[in-house]
Scaffold this active site. Structure first.
Site, PDB file in Angstrom:
ATOM      1  N   LYS A 132       0.844  -1.185   0.000  1.00  0.00           N
ATOM      2  CA  LYS A 132       0.000   0.000   0.000  1.00  0.00           C
ATOM      3  C   LYS A 132       0.889   1.248   0.000  1.00  0.00           C
ATOM      4  O   LYS A 132       1.943   1.253   0.658  1.00  0.00           O
ATOM      5  CB  LYS A 132      -0.869  -0.052   1.257  1.00  0.00           C
ATOM      6  CG  LYS A 132      -1.917   1.025   1.430  1.00  0.00           C
ATOM      7  CD  LYS A 132      -2.670   0.729   2.735  1.00  0.00           C
ATOM      8  CE  LYS A 132      -3.874   1.630   2.939  1.00  0.00           C
ATOM      9  NZ  LYS A 132      -4.611   1.255   4.179  1.00  0.00           N
ATOM     10  N   SER A 216      -9.503   0.788   3.055  1.00  0.00           N
ATOM     11  CA  SER A 216      -8.766   1.789   2.308  1.00  0.00           C
ATOM     12  C   SER A 216      -7.654   1.205   1.440  1.00  0.00           C
ATOM     13  O   SER A 216      -7.091   1.896   0.593  1.00  0.00           O
ATOM     14  CB  SER A 216      -8.155   2.809   3.270  1.00  0.00           C
ATOM     15  OG  SER A 216      -7.193   2.200   4.122  1.00  0.00           O
ATOM     16  N   SER A 240      -9.552  -2.075   6.848  1.00  0.00           N
ATOM     17  CA  SER A 240      -8.920  -1.619   5.614  1.00  0.00           C
ATOM     18  C   SER A 240      -8.126  -2.681   4.875  1.00  0.00           C
ATOM     19  O   SER A 240      -7.747  -2.476   3.716  1.00  0.00           O
ATOM     20  CB  SER A 240      -8.007  -0.425   5.899  1.00  0.00           C
ATOM     21  OG  SER A 240      -8.769   0.716   6.182  1.00  0.00           O
TER      22      SER A 240
END
Length: 564
Positions: A132, A216, A240
């Protein structure tokens, strides 16, 4: 075009030019992709050469074995995954940083080491990974989805850290032999279960381009749905990692706080450590999760990050579960719904499939009715939003970019007033008691039999829907419960939504307004083909045990599907 739009456009252009010319897809292919519902499977496979398909079909353990025994070089493996990742990004727009050049340079170093010593550098030798874009990787920049962070180090310029700083997790992964090849898209602020930002735009589910990839860490989920890597890393404070894994048909581990290093990772509300953000692992199967987690334990992260507990890999825990599995002594709680919001038909079917598979294997199950999820939801929101989000507003003002539509009602132009210290203490008191009540309920499941253990784990939804129609999120508590409790959770895919089976129940009577909104948002046709997953909730700091339990669930489910 405003200055922030120009900056974002320049970033997109830089990303495009990091893709080798021979890997650039023609407009005809991109146009075809836009008209397709599903980008996975044959559509992407047919764009790749047979050599790339062969290498990228292998799982993490097979890839490391192949490099370590000389079947493939690290350069061959890295090249194949970089190529596939380049295609995945062009089709799905899921990368905020491309690291192909430094990745191939690192692969050459690993091959040189292997040729000289005939030994791998570590247990992840030659394995391409993705992260990420919240983690710092040398040779690339970190935006964390903020336009104002482009060309800087966390919004500041001239620090000397731009492109030269590494998060502790990344340092350890590289030392173990892993090769970072890309950093994936995430939602602006990190506080949304749909991935959207002003640099790349909305990230769609590769299985069904009318649905969200989740958030996310949605870009990570989307990239792995297209098999850009077999092992990846995200962060999780409210689902997330678990949510994108579930939506994209992947496996994931969200551990308890204190198992994996978070040192050197920027964050939203960075001073909030009551319900801490943790590193989570994405994988294409359970073995990938176990392989990645076990390898990181071998790196002894507690020596470098003072917030990591000194807890080496617990082989005894896995052996005990293995033994109890053979004796059909495993025990699972089953939660079909939490009494607040009933899941959509595909998710209900997935939970029931797992329950039937476990019973067919001889394992014991129990209907799960724990302390109310409403209290968990209130506590999670009260603590994670306690400061009024001043850091988020400051970061948005760096470029003047607007807040994404999904967060317009929650964020204004100025920070909200923080709650008082007594109010925060009250939330902490409620958190303490909720965790105690949940623990007591868990332990009560062994009452009545001195030889009987309490439930080993609990099966429950990750979300009340398979993926989500953009803007149709109404109930997050299935996803953030594990964070409120600080318990590990593993996500496994079970089936896919089927418009012929998962019919809308016209007779269902919603029990509240949220339940009604969620139920009316179900559209059997729109959800068709979306992965339907469940999560397996374990005990605090019991990651090794939970991973072995998850494998037992997967094995039971596979046998159930085969009619065994």
């Amino acid at each position: 075009m405003s200055s922030w739009e120009e900056t974002a456009a320049k970033k997109r252009d830089q990303l495009f030019h990091k893709i080798p010319t021979e890997w650039v897809l023609p407009k005809e292919i991109l146009d075809r992709a836009k008209d397709r519902l599903n980008l996975t499977g044959s559509f992407l496979e047919e764009l790749l050469d047979s050599h790339t398909r062969r290498i990228t079909s292998l799982d993490s353990v097979e890839l490391v074995d192949a490099v370590s025994n000389g079947s493939f070089t690290a350069v061959q493996v890295a090249t194949a995954f970089c190529k596939r990742t380049a295609f995945a990004h062009q089709l799905n727009c899921n990368l905020l940083e491309i690291l192909f050049e430094p990745a191939l340079e690192r692969a050459r170093e690993l091959d040189c080491h292997f040729s000289k010593t005939n030994k791998p550098i570590g247990p992840l030798h030659g394995l391409p990974i993705s992260l990420k874009d919240q983690f710092h990787v040398k040779g690339g920049e970190t935006t964390m989805a903020y336009v104002g962070w482009i060309g800087s180090f966390e919004g500041e310029k001239g620090t000397g850290k731009e492109g030269n700083f590494e998060s502790e997790l990344v340092r350890e992964l590289v030392a173990l032999g892993a090769i970072p090849i890309a950093k994936t898209s995430l939602t602006q602020t990190l506080w949304c279960a749909e991935t959207n930002n002003n640099i790349l735009g909305y990230n769609w589910l590769p299985h069904n381009q009318e649905l969200s990839s989740g958030g996310s860490s949605g870009g990570q989920g989307a990239l792995q749905a297209l098999r850009g890597t077999t092992l990846g890393f995200g962060t999780d404070v409210g689902g997330s990692v678990s949510i994108p894994a579930a939506f994209n048909g992947l496996y994931s581990l969200k551990p308890s706080h204190g198992r994996l290093p978070f040192k050197g990772v920027p964050n939203s509300s960075p001073g909030q450590h009551i319900i801490p953000t943790v590193v989570g692992i994405f994988g294409t199967d359970i073995s990938c999760l176990q392989f990645g987690f076990r390898s990181l334990m071998a790196a002894k992260p507690w020596l470098s990050d003072p917030h990591v507990l000194e807890m080496p890999w617990n082989e005894d825990a896995t052996s005990q579960i293995e033994d109890r599995s053979k004796k059909q002594k495993l025990y699972f709680g089953i939660m079909e719904d939490d009494g607040i919001v009933k899941p959509h038909p595909p998710i209900l079917r997935a939970v029931r499939m797992v329950k039937e598979a476990l019973r067919a294997k001889g394992y014991k199950t129990l209907a799960w009715h724990p302390p109310s999820h409403s209290e968990s939801e209130s506590i999670h929101s009260g603590i994670t939003n306690a400061d009024g989000c001043p850091d988020v507003i400051k970061r948005l003002k760096l470029s003047g970019e607007p807040v994404i539509p999904e967060l317009e009602t929650e964020l204004g132009d100025e920070p909200q007033p923080p709650i008082s210290l007594p109010q925060l203490y009250e939330w902490m008191r409620r958190l303490k008691h909720y965790r105690e009540d949940y623990h007591n309920y868990w332990m009560s499941t062994s009452e009545g039999d001195d030889d009987e253990n309490p439930v080993d784990a609990v099966i429950l939804p990750v979300a009340p829907h398979a993926a989500v129609i953009p803007g149709k999120w109404y109930h997050y508590t299935y996803g953030n419960l594990a964070n409120t409790l600080d318990r590990p959770t593993v996500v496994i895919p079970v089936t896919t939504a089927d418009s012929h089976i998962d019919l809308f129940d016209l007779e269902y009577k919603p029990i509240n307004e949220t339940d009604r909104n969620n139920w009316l948002s179900y559209d059997a046709e729109k959800y068709a083909g979306a992965p339907a997953s469940v999560q397996i909730l374990g005990t605090n700091l019991g990651e090794e045990k939970l991973l072995r339990l998850a494998q037992a669930v997967v094995d039971a489910l596979n046998d159930y599907k085969l009619g065994l």
